[in-house]
Design a protein around this motif. Structure first.
Motif, PDB file in Angstrom:
ATOM      1  N   GLU A 151       0.851  -1.187   0.000  1.00  0.00           N
ATOM      2  CA  GLU A 151       0.000   0.000   0.000  1.00  0.00           C
ATOM      3  C   GLU A 151       0.886   1.236   0.000  1.00  0.00           C
ATOM      4  O   GLU A 151       1.924   1.263   0.672  1.00  0.00           O
ATOM      5  N   TYR A 152       0.494   2.233  -0.773  1.00  0.00           N
ATOM      6  CA  TYR A 152       1.207   3.512  -0.686  1.00  0.00           C
ATOM      7  C   TYR A 152       0.208   4.658  -0.777  1.00  0.00           C
ATOM      8  O   TYR A 152      -0.754   4.607  -1.534  1.00  0.00           O
ATOM      9  N   VAL A 153       0.452   5.659   0.055  1.00  0.00           N
ATOM     10  CA  VAL A 153      -0.460   6.797   0.157  1.00  0.00           C
ATOM     11  C   VAL A 153       0.342   8.081   0.018  1.00  0.00           C
ATOM     12  O   VAL A 153       1.355   8.270   0.700  1.00  0.00           O
ATOM     13  N   GLY A 154      -0.125   8.955  -0.848  1.00  0.00           N
ATOM     14  CA  GLY A 154       0.537  10.256  -1.035  1.00  0.00           C
ATOM     15  C   GLY A 154       0.190  11.195   0.103  1.00  0.00           C
ATOM     16  O   GLY A 154      -0.631  12.104  -0.052  1.00  0.00           O
ATOM     17  N   VAL A 155       0.817  11.001   1.235  1.00  0.00           N
ATOM     18  CA  VAL A 155       0.514  11.764   2.452  1.00  0.00           C
ATOM     19  C   VAL A 155       0.963  13.224   2.332  1.00  0.00           C
ATOM     20  O   VAL A 155       0.349  14.127   2.880  1.00  0.00           O
ATOM     21  N   LYS A 156       2.060  13.453   1.593  1.00  0.00           N
ATOM     22  CA  LYS A 156       2.654  14.799   1.466  1.00  0.00           C
ATOM     23  C   LYS A 156       2.892  15.408   2.850  1.00  0.00           C
ATOM     24  O   LYS A 156       2.435  16.502   3.164  1.00  0.00           O
ATOM     25  N   LEU A 157       3.638  14.677   3.669  1.00  0.00           N
ATOM     26  CA  LEU A 157       3.891  15.108   5.044  1.00  0.00           C
ATOM     27  C   LEU A 157       4.634  16.445   5.094  1.00  0.00           C
ATOM     28  O   LEU A 157       4.486  17.209   6.038  1.00  0.00           O
ATOM     29  N   GLY A 158       5.433  16.721   4.063  1.00  0.00           N
ATOM     30  CA  GLY A 158       6.208  17.960   4.062  1.00  0.00           C
ATOM     31  C   GLY A 158       5.488  19.143   3.459  1.00  0.00           C
ATOM     32  O   GLY A 158       6.053  20.250   3.402  1.00  0.00           O
ATOM     33  N   GLU A 159       4.244  18.951   3.015  1.00  0.00           N
ATOM     34  CA  GLU A 159       3.538  20.018   2.296  1.00  0.00           C
ATOM     35  C   GLU A 159       3.370  21.275   3.159  1.00  0.00           C
ATOM     36  O   GLU A 159       2.830  21.242   4.256  1.00  0.00           O
ATOM     37  N   GLY A 160       3.857  22.391   2.639  1.00  0.00           N
ATOM     38  CA  GLY A 160       3.686  23.682   3.296  1.00  0.00           C
ATOM     39  C   GLY A 160       4.665  23.987   4.410  1.00  0.00           C
ATOM     40  O   GLY A 160       4.804  25.141   4.820  1.00  0.00           O
ATOM     41  N   GLY A 161       5.377  22.964   4.909  1.00  0.00           N
ATOM     42  CA  GLY A 161       6.236  23.228   6.061  1.00  0.00           C
ATOM     43  C   GLY A 161       7.615  22.621   5.979  1.00  0.00           C
ATOM     44  O   GLY A 161       8.403  22.731   6.924  1.00  0.00           O
ATOM     45  N   ILE A 162       7.950  21.994   4.845  1.00  0.00           N
ATOM     46  CA  ILE A 162       9.206  21.249   4.760  1.00  0.00           C
ATOM     47  C   ILE A 162      10.425  22.122   5.010  1.00  0.00           C
ATOM     48  O   ILE A 162      11.360  21.721   5.694  1.00  0.00           O
ATOM     49  N   ASN A 163      10.427  23.343   4.460  1.00  0.00           N
ATOM     50  CA  ASN A 163      11.594  24.214   4.645  1.00  0.00           C
ATOM     51  C   ASN A 163      11.517  25.047   5.909  1.00  0.00           C
ATOM     52  O   ASN A 163      12.442  25.795   6.229  1.00  0.00           O
ATOM     53  N   GLU A 164      10.393  24.924   6.623  1.00  0.00           N
ATOM     54  CA  GLU A 164      10.239  25.618   7.916  1.00  0.00           C
ATOM     55  C   GLU A 164      10.518  24.676   9.075  1.00  0.00           C
ATOM     56  O   GLU A 164      10.498  25.088  10.241  1.00  0.00           O
ATOM     57  N   GLY A 165      10.727  23.391   8.768  1.00  0.00           N
ATOM     58  CA  GLY A 165      11.011  22.420   9.821  1.00  0.00           C
ATOM     59  C   GLY A 165       9.815  22.068  10.668  1.00  0.00           C
ATOM     60  O   GLY A 165       9.935  21.820  11.875  1.00  0.00           O
ATOM     61  N   THR A 166       8.632  22.010  10.029  1.00  0.00           N
ATOM     62  CA  THR A 166       7.436  21.643  10.783  1.00  0.00           C
ATOM     63  C   THR A 166       6.481  20.856   9.902  1.00  0.00           C
ATOM     64  O   THR A 166       6.513  20.969   8.672  1.00  0.00           O
ATOM     65  N   ILE A 167       5.652  20.036  10.541  1.00  0.00           N
ATOM     66  CA  ILE A 167       4.589  19.317   9.833  1.00  0.00           C
ATOM     67  C   ILE A 167       3.301  20.096  10.067  1.00  0.00           C
ATOM     68  O   ILE A 167       2.864  20.266  11.208  1.00  0.00           O
ATOM     69  N   LYS A 168       2.698  20.594   8.991  1.00  0.00           N
ATOM     70  CA  LYS A 168       1.487  21.389   9.081  1.00  0.00           C
ATOM     71  C   LYS A 168       0.307  20.514   9.517  1.00  0.00           C
ATOM     72  O   LYS A 168       0.305  19.292   9.290  1.00  0.00           O
ATOM     73  N   PRO A 169      -0.734  21.127  10.145  1.00  0.00           N
ATOM     74  CA  PRO A 169      -1.846  20.343  10.704  1.00  0.00           C
ATOM     75  C   PRO A 169      -2.515  19.377   9.731  1.00  0.00           C
ATOM     76  O   PRO A 169      -2.781  18.224  10.084  1.00  0.00           O
ATOM     77  N   ASP A 170      -2.803  19.809   8.489  1.00  0.00           N
ATOM     78  CA  ASP A 170      -3.482  18.932   7.538  1.00  0.00           C
ATOM     79  C   ASP A 170      -2.611  17.723   7.195  1.00  0.00           C
ATOM     80  O   ASP A 170      -3.091  16.584   7.119  1.00  0.00           O
ATOM     81  N   ALA A 171      -1.320  17.980   6.969  1.00  0.00           N
ATOM     82  CA  ALA A 171      -0.385  16.902   6.645  1.00  0.00           C
ATOM     83  C   ALA A 171      -0.223  15.967   7.845  1.00  0.00           C
ATOM     84  O   ALA A 171      -0.144  14.735   7.686  1.00  0.00           O
ATOM     85  N   TYR A 172      -0.166  16.537   9.012  1.00  0.00           N
ATOM     86  CA  TYR A 172      -0.048  15.771  10.260  1.00  0.00           C
ATOM     87  C   TYR A 172      -1.209  14.780  10.382  1.00  0.00           C
ATOM     88  O   TYR A 172      -1.006  13.585  10.668  1.00  0.00           O
ATOM     89  N   GLN A 173      -2.429  15.279  10.127  1.00  0.00           N
ATOM     90  CA  GLN A 173      -3.613  14.424  10.246  1.00  0.00           C
ATOM     91  C   GLN A 173      -3.635  13.350   9.165  1.00  0.00           C
ATOM     92  O   GLN A 173      -4.009  12.204   9.427  1.00  0.00           O
ATOM     93  N   ARG A 174      -3.217  13.700   7.935  1.00  0.00           N
ATOM     94  CA  ARG A 174      -3.145  12.705   6.870  1.00  0.00           C
ATOM     95  C   ARG A 174      -2.191  11.576   7.241  1.00  0.00           C
ATOM     96  O   ARG A 174      -2.472  10.397   7.008  1.00  0.00           O
ATOM     97  N   GLY A 175      -1.050  11.952   7.814  1.00  0.00           N
ATOM     98  CA  GLY A 175      -0.072  10.952   8.230  1.00  0.00           C
ATOM     99  C   GLY A 175      -0.619  10.035   9.308  1.00  0.00           C
ATOM    100  O   GLY A 175      -0.462   8.805   9.251  1.00  0.00           O
ATOM    101  N   LEU A 176      -1.281  10.619  10.285  1.00  0.00           N
ATOM    102  CA  LEU A 176      -1.843   9.836  11.393  1.00  0.00           C
ATOM    103  C   LEU A 176      -2.936   8.897  10.896  1.00  0.00           C
ATOM    104  O   LEU A 176      -2.957   7.708  11.242  1.00  0.00           O
ATOM    105  N   ASP A 177      -3.825   9.417  10.056  1.00  0.00           N
ATOM    106  CA  ASP A 177      -4.914   8.597   9.515  1.00  0.00           C
ATOM    107  C   ASP A 177      -4.369   7.427   8.692  1.00  0.00           C
ATOM    108  O   ASP A 177      -4.892   6.304   8.760  1.00  0.00           O
ATOM    109  N   THR A 178      -3.316   7.692   7.932  1.00  0.00           N
ATOM    110  CA  THR A 178      -2.732   6.640   7.091  1.00  0.00           C
ATOM    111  C   THR A 178      -2.146   5.527   7.935  1.00  0.00           C
ATOM    112  O   THR A 178      -2.323   4.329   7.639  1.00  0.00           O
ATOM    113  N   LEU A 179      -1.467   5.877   9.016  1.00  0.00           N
ATOM    114  CA  LEU A 179      -0.854   4.848   9.856  1.00  0.00           C
ATOM    115  C   LEU A 179      -1.895   4.069  10.660  1.00  0.00           C
ATOM    116  O   LEU A 179      -1.701   2.879  10.936  1.00  0.00           O
TER     117      LEU A 179
END
Length: 303
Positions: free
Chosen positions: A27-55
C-alpha cells in the motif's frame, strides 16, 4: 513501512528463496507530510492528520495479515520537523506502531542494500541517486563495497518550495536551482574526484515515472512488479524529462503515467536528474525499482 516526506509505503512480505521476497500486500499513500512546512522544519496540521490517519489504516492491514515483525522507518521530514517527535508519540499511542527515525547515512545504507538486491550492481563503479521528498542520497559503489555515501537535504519537496514558483518553471528559476545544487553538492564532487562512474542508478520514485512514460510513449505497458530494473536510452530519458520540465500543472496531471503525488515534484526531480547527468558526464542511466523498503527487508530476512 517507509514513511517518506511525500509517500507512506506499507510493504508486507515473506521470504522467498528464489525471488528474495514474496509480496503479500503493498500500500502507498501520497501523504505529502512535508507540504507547506518542509523548509520551515514543521509538519502542518493537515499533513499531520493525513499521516496519522494513514498509519491507523496501515495498522488495520497489519493486523489482518497477522504480521510477526513490524519495522517503521521515518526519514527526512520527521527527522527535521520540530513536531516530529510529537507525531511519533501520537502514532504509538493510537496504533502501537513504533517509528524509528533514521539518519541520512543509515538511510543511504538501506538504499544501497535495496538496489543491490535488484541485481543492477556489477563490478563497475556506479553512483546511486535516490530522490526523496526531503533528502537525496548518493552512494558510490559496486556490488561488493561502498566507496562513499551521503545524504543531502535537497529533496524534491524542498527544491520545489524553494525554486518552482511559476508554472511551467521559469528559466531563471532553473538557473537558480542549478547554482544552488553546485554549492550544496560540492562534497559529492570532491568525493568523486578519483573515481570513474560507469552508471547512474536512480532508485524508485521519479525514475519509475520516467521509465513508465517512455514505455507508454511506445504503446507498451510497464509493470514495476515485472521490471525490477530498467535501462534508459539517454535520448529517450532527456526527451521525456524535457517534456515534463516544459509542461504546466494541468498538462502533467493529464499525462498517463504520472501519479498524482508526483505531478508537481517531478519537475525538480527531472531537473536534478539532468543536472547530475550533465555535471558528471554520465549517459548510462538505470532504474532500480528496489530502494529503502527493500533494503530494510534484506536486513530483516538476513540477506
Amino acid at each position: 513501512m517507509d514513511l517518506g516526506t511525500n509517500t507512506f509505503h506499507l510493504l508486507i512480505a515473506e521470504p522467498d528463496a528464489e525471488n528474495f521476497f514474496k509480496e503479500l500486500q503493498h500500500e502507498y499513500v501520497g501523504v505529502k507530510l512535508g507540504e507547506g512546512g518542509i523548509n520551515e522544519g514543521t509538519i502542518k496540521p493537515d499533513a499531520y492528520q493525513r499521516g496519522l490517519d494513514t498509519l491507523i489504516s496501515f495498522q488495520g492491514i497489519i493486523e489482518q495479515h497477522k504480521v510477526s515483525k513490524v519495522k517503521a522507518i521515518a526519514t527526512s521530514a520527521l527527522r527535521s520537523a520540530s513536531n516530529g517527535q510529537q507525531f511519533i508519540d501520537e502514532v504509538k499511542q493510537y496504533t502501537g506502531i513504533h517509528i524509528e527515525t533514521i539518519s541520512g547515512d543509515t538511510e543511504a545504507g538501506y538504499i544501497y542494500q535495496g538496489v543491490r538486491a535488484s541485481g543492477c550492481l556489477g563490478t563497475e563503479t556506479s553512483l546511486i541517486m535516490d530522490i526523496g521528498g526531503g533528502s537525496v542520497e548518493f552512494i558510490l559503489t559496486n556490488n561488493h563495497e561502498i566507496f562513499y555515501k551521503q545524504s543531502f537535504e535537497i529533496g524534491a519537496a524542498r527544491l520545489m518550495a524553494k525554486f518552482h514558483q511559476t508554472d511551467p518553471i521559469a528559466p531563471h528559476e532553473v538557473t537558480s536551482l542549478n547554482k544552488y545544487l553546485d554549492k550544496q553538492l560540492d562534497p559529492l564532487y570532491s568525493a568523486l574526484t578519483n573515481h570513474s562512474i560507469s552508471n547512474l542508478i536512480g532508485s524508485s520514485g521519479a525514475f519509475e515515472t520516467f521509465a513508465e512514460l517512455i514505455e507508454l510513449g511506445k504503446n507498451k505497458t510497464f509493470d514495476l512488479k515485472e521490471n525490477k530494473t530498467y535501462y534508459f536510452k539517454e535520448e529517450e530519458l532527456l526527451k521525456h524529462t524535457n517534456q515534463i520540465i516544459h509542461a504546466n500543472h494541468d498538462e502533467r496531471a493529464a499525462t498517463k503515467g504520472i501519479i498524482p503525488v508526483r505531478v508537481d515534484m517531478i519537475v525538480v526531480a527531472s531537473l536534478l536528474t539532468q543536472y547530475v547527468m550533465q555535471k558528471l558526464e554520465v549517459s548510462n542511466v538505470v532504474m532500480s525499482a528496489y530502494s529503502l523498503k527493500e533494503g530494510v527487508l534484506a536486513e530483516l530476512f538476513c540477506i
